[in-house]
Design an enzyme around this catalytic site. Sequence first.
Site, mmCIF file in Angstrom:
data_model
loop_
_atom_site.group_PDB
_atom_site.id
_atom_site.type_symbol
_atom_site.label_atom_id
_atom_site.label_comp_id
_atom_site.label_asym_id
_atom_site.label_seq_id
_atom_site.Cartn_x
_atom_site.Cartn_y
_atom_site.Cartn_z
ATOM 1 N N SER A 193 0.839 -1.197 0.000
ATOM 2 C CA SER A 193 0.000 0.000 0.000
ATOM 3 C C SER A 193 0.873 1.245 0.000
ATOM 4 C CB SER A 193 -0.852 -0.015 1.268
ATOM 5 O OG SER A 193 -1.486 1.217 1.466
ATOM 6 N N TYR A 249 -2.080 -0.979 10.830
ATOM 7 C CA TYR A 249 -2.323 -1.581 9.508
ATOM 8 C C TYR A 249 -1.158 -1.262 8.568
ATOM 9 C CZ TYR A 249 -3.732 -1.879 4.681
ATOM 10 O OH TYR A 249 -3.735 -2.151 3.334
ATOM 11 N N LYS A 252 2.030 -3.635 6.848
ATOM 12 C CA LYS A 252 2.442 -3.732 5.435
ATOM 13 C C LYS A 252 3.950 -3.449 5.303
ATOM 14 C CE LYS A 252 -1.493 -4.654 3.479
ATOM 15 N NZ LYS A 252 -1.724 -5.958 2.860
#
Length: 346
Positions: free
Chosen positions: A127, A152, A156
């Site tokens: 992302s 989150y 990643k």
Amino acid sequence: MSGQKILVTGGAGYIGSHACVELLQENYDVIVIDNLSNSKSESLTRVEKITAKSLTFIQADIRDKQALSDIFTTHDIYAVMHFAGLKAVGESCLQPIRYYQNNVYGTLVLTEVMEEFGVKKIIFSSSATVYGEPDTVKYSEDLPVYGATNPYGKSKAMIEEILKDLAQADTLSNASNPWEIILLRYFNPIGAHISGLIGEDPNGIPNNLIPYVSQVAVGKLEQLSVFGGDYPTIDGTGVRDYIHVVDLVKGHLRALDSLGSISGCKAYNLGAGKGYSVLEIIAAFERITGQTIPYEIVDRRTGDIAENYADPSLALRELSWQTEKKLDDMVADTWRWQSQNPNGYE
Ligand code: NAD
Ligand code: WQD
């Protein structure tokens, strides 16, 4: 290549289901592993309907090592597209252990089993959030992967580091079957398949702009809160690089083509290279749907940045990929999915 088996983790989800369509249409065999924690198997039934082809679905968790081993024992997997993960930013701040457990540990189990079976080609859903808050609005891959603002995003970035280390270990040991790893850093995926049969089906009240606006347009929600009207942007509202989900998954197919000729770990941005403001998105929805979108400008949302968009030139140069769909396609396809399926897959 036609007939090769691709394991798609999280294949029942929003992006994974669209990837299954493109893979089947390009004549790959598709094996999906999904625990359905954020999806319904109906999405896969619809994938089969769109493509008039069948896939294999295994309902299991990627942290279940035995279930993964069984898949690799039964199927001669060529490569893995790894979409499985939890993705809600706000939730990750409240449940960090769950996010790291699912995303980071899940990827460790997956790569451990892959290595055991000598399957060392993986395309990972990363992302733009891994770039944190750099001093520029146009993000290129050489920016440091540092400073993600929530668990989150940090999960990643951690997974990227783990995958880079796997590739590095094979370089150091001069491995005969080295890891081939592609990190795809998505900007803001939106839209739906043109059939209107599959699309994004968030649980509860959506956090993201496009699902929220489309539920306002369909009459399920009353009005949109625009988070901030005083950013240093074209009209004061946040600017993002929205990318059609079908363009996004086509980028995965081009990444798949490049496996076999790369070695190590490579990262690519998948974005359009152009940003739109929240007000521009609202205007596009009103134009395409003919509905009025009531909205109110409220305070900024904590953790948001003013503006970002991709520098997608590396993916064009090395993967021969670029976006094809325009904003109006993204909105029209979102609307077709939303209006034909006001309650998602239910
Ligand atoms: P999604 O929630 O629709 O799909 C993820 C799928 O993974 C779901 O079907 C879920 O049930 C499954 N899953 C989650 N944990 C699992 C586990 N432990 N074992 C098996 N299955 C599991 O999300 P999406 O929007 O399709 O996103 C796919 C991937 O792309 C995610 O990794 C996400 O972080 C990443 N990503 C998404 C966006 C976005 O805006 N949608 C942006 C950047 C990156
Ligand atoms: C877009 C714009 C909001 C909702 C998130 C994740 C990111 C990535 C993609 C996974 C912003 C504004 C939003 C609303 C609004 N996901 N907005 N009212 O925050 O760019 O990115 O999804 O990797 O990690 O953070 O997307 O759709 O939430 O917001 O005004 O009700 O819309 O402020 O400017 P975001 P978004």
